[in-house]
Scaffold this active site. Sequence first.
Site, short mmCIF file in Angstrom:
data_model
loop_
_atom_site.label_atom_id
_atom_site.label_comp_id
_atom_site.label_asym_id
_atom_site.label_seq_id
_atom_site.Cartn_x
_atom_site.Cartn_y
_atom_site.Cartn_z
N ARG A 34 -56.08 -2.84 -21.47
CA ARG A 34 -56.16 -2.06 -20.26
C ARG A 34 -56.36 -3.85 -19.40
NH1 ARG A 34 -61.21 -2.58 -17.78
NH2 ARG A 34 -62.01 -0.95 -16.25
N LEU A 35 -55.45 -3.34 -18.63
CA LEU A 35 -55.34 -4.69 -17.63
C LEU A 35 -56.42 -4.68 -16.58
CD1 LEU A 35 -52.77 -4.95 -18.98
CD2 LEU A 35 -51.61 -5.58 -16.90
N ASP A 36 -57.84 -5.30 -16.94
CA ASP A 36 -58.85 -5.20 -15.88
C ASP A 36 -59.00 -5.96 -13.92
OD1 ASP A 36 -62.11 -4.54 -15.49
OD2 ASP A 36 -61.61 -7.01 -15.43
N ALA A 37 -58.76 -4.94 -13.45
CA ALA A 37 -59.47 -5.91 -12.45
C ALA A 37 -57.55 -6.23 -11.92
CB ALA A 37 -60.18 -6.44 -11.85
N ILE A 38 -56.49 -5.38 -12.00
CA ILE A 38 -55.63 -6.49 -11.94
C ILE A 38 -55.04 -6.24 -10.49
CG2 ILE A 38 -53.51 -4.40 -12.55
CD1 ILE A 38 -52.86 -7.79 -13.46
#
Length: 561
Positions: free
Chosen positions: A225-229
């Site tokens: 999960r790419l957080d705040a990408i």
Amino acid sequence: MEKVKRLLNQIYGEQTGKLALEQITPIIEKYAVQNRRKDSYFSQEDVVLITYGDSLKKEGEAPLATLHAFANQYLKGAISNIHFLPFFPYSSDDGFSVMDFFKIDPELGTWQEVAAIGQDFELMFDYVVNHFSSKGQWFQNYLEGQNGFEEFAIEMDPTIDLTMVTRPRSLPLLSEYKKKDGKTVHLWTTFSADQIDFNFRSLDVLEKMIDVLLFYADQGATILRLDAIAYLWKEIGTNCIHLSQTHDMVKLFRAVLDLVAPDVIILTETNVPHDENISYFGDGRDEAQMVYNFTLPPLLFHTFVSEDATILSEWAKGLLLRSKDNTFFNFTASHDGIGVRPLEGILEPNKIENLAEIAKSNEGQVSYKRNPDGSDSPYELNITYVDAILGDKASTDADKFLASQSIQYALPGVPATYIHSLLGSRNWVEGVKETGRARTINREKLQVEELMAELNDPQSFRSRVFFPYLNLIKKRKQQSAFHPNADFEILEIDPKIFGIKRSSRDQIIVALTNISSESISISLPAKTAPGTMVDLITGDKIDSAGIQLNPYQYLWLQEEQ
């Protein structure tokens, strides 16, 4: 490797791109190549549980071990993948201010315990790629000007006009720090002063974060999960969100994973309007495989508040996927609140304000964002999804909540359920008082023995949510028509009914949910549902020419065999 080279040149220019390739190649070659084990990314058997590492606790036991034992006892055959919210050492934001990207928080357990869970369930990790903790060693190295860390943070002249920058918070964008040499710097901090934005113009940052990416794949993660990408790349004079370099960076992560761990799925976390959100699918193969379906939670909330599925049905028609390598990550609740920005352009502002008022009147809170003109507007509603849907803190109508979940599980995409939705948790108001943070309201830590006692009581609210919910999930996993990429058609039958027809090569399902407090009688056209149907959930036979749906009843109908 040619794709990696091309993307680096696009992001950094040919000269710096060449240096970037030289710097990250040893990292890529450090990790063993994983053979592809799957023919496709998705299956109808994919169901994700979202949880903190310590959502369940037991005296004298590592929380990860406690969760593992609970999952083995109750969730086998239902949940396929466990998403651990950041379980690394952290300094704030319940894990999203990571101090060490390579260690498990000793308060939760060890990598060995994570690996043990990975023997029974697939794993999803958070790749917190936009920022790092001000209390971690990397930031101390930056403050001290150590070799390789000099450009880790983004130093800004505070007199520069940054009002165009899109802000997800009302907090100051820049935070002041003093370096070891006595120099005062103003650093870019999108989310809080404790969360220092990475400077991805630095090849040292790129190298470290590619290392983190591949380390997680090596530890067994099958979804990252790419957080705040969306906020990763900054360009002065722009809104600094969704920039082309950010998209290219996601493509770079995909290309690197394709070389080392091709089965690993990239999931982008972008709490923004739908069209912006799905832009991370790229060309269907070269960027994210899944995007969060951020519109679903607030729109479903509105649907149950208004007892009218018209807008939800209209929106759902647009959930078309152009590639079998893409799908939606369908959820209704997470560790955060119910984001309302995705409703922009779908609901009028007064209807969004109405949702905020309902949240506040049911012990919830509202978090705000700062707009370019200096005004504030709702960003997310802090309330458990159970209390949002029930809309009455005295209500124990489990069927109403389960009806909302039945819609989530019938839509195209991979379903994901937050642990507190599965367990029927209500607002943790005491927790908010303890921490002073609105988001604590849906982050209660439960003592597992007390939880199991409640589940064993068939009259308890938790039990009346948990077991029917598990049954719903298990039924769904058996249906090929619920494959994330299976065809669908939205059925506009009655404003109080959400209807969707799902089709695979060998199965057709008509899923109906009464989203109202009234009994509704309908008949389905013969071309949609001929003759007698069977409800897959109860096994009851249903005449499609005369269907009676009780308040909040849901049916998954298949033609009688």
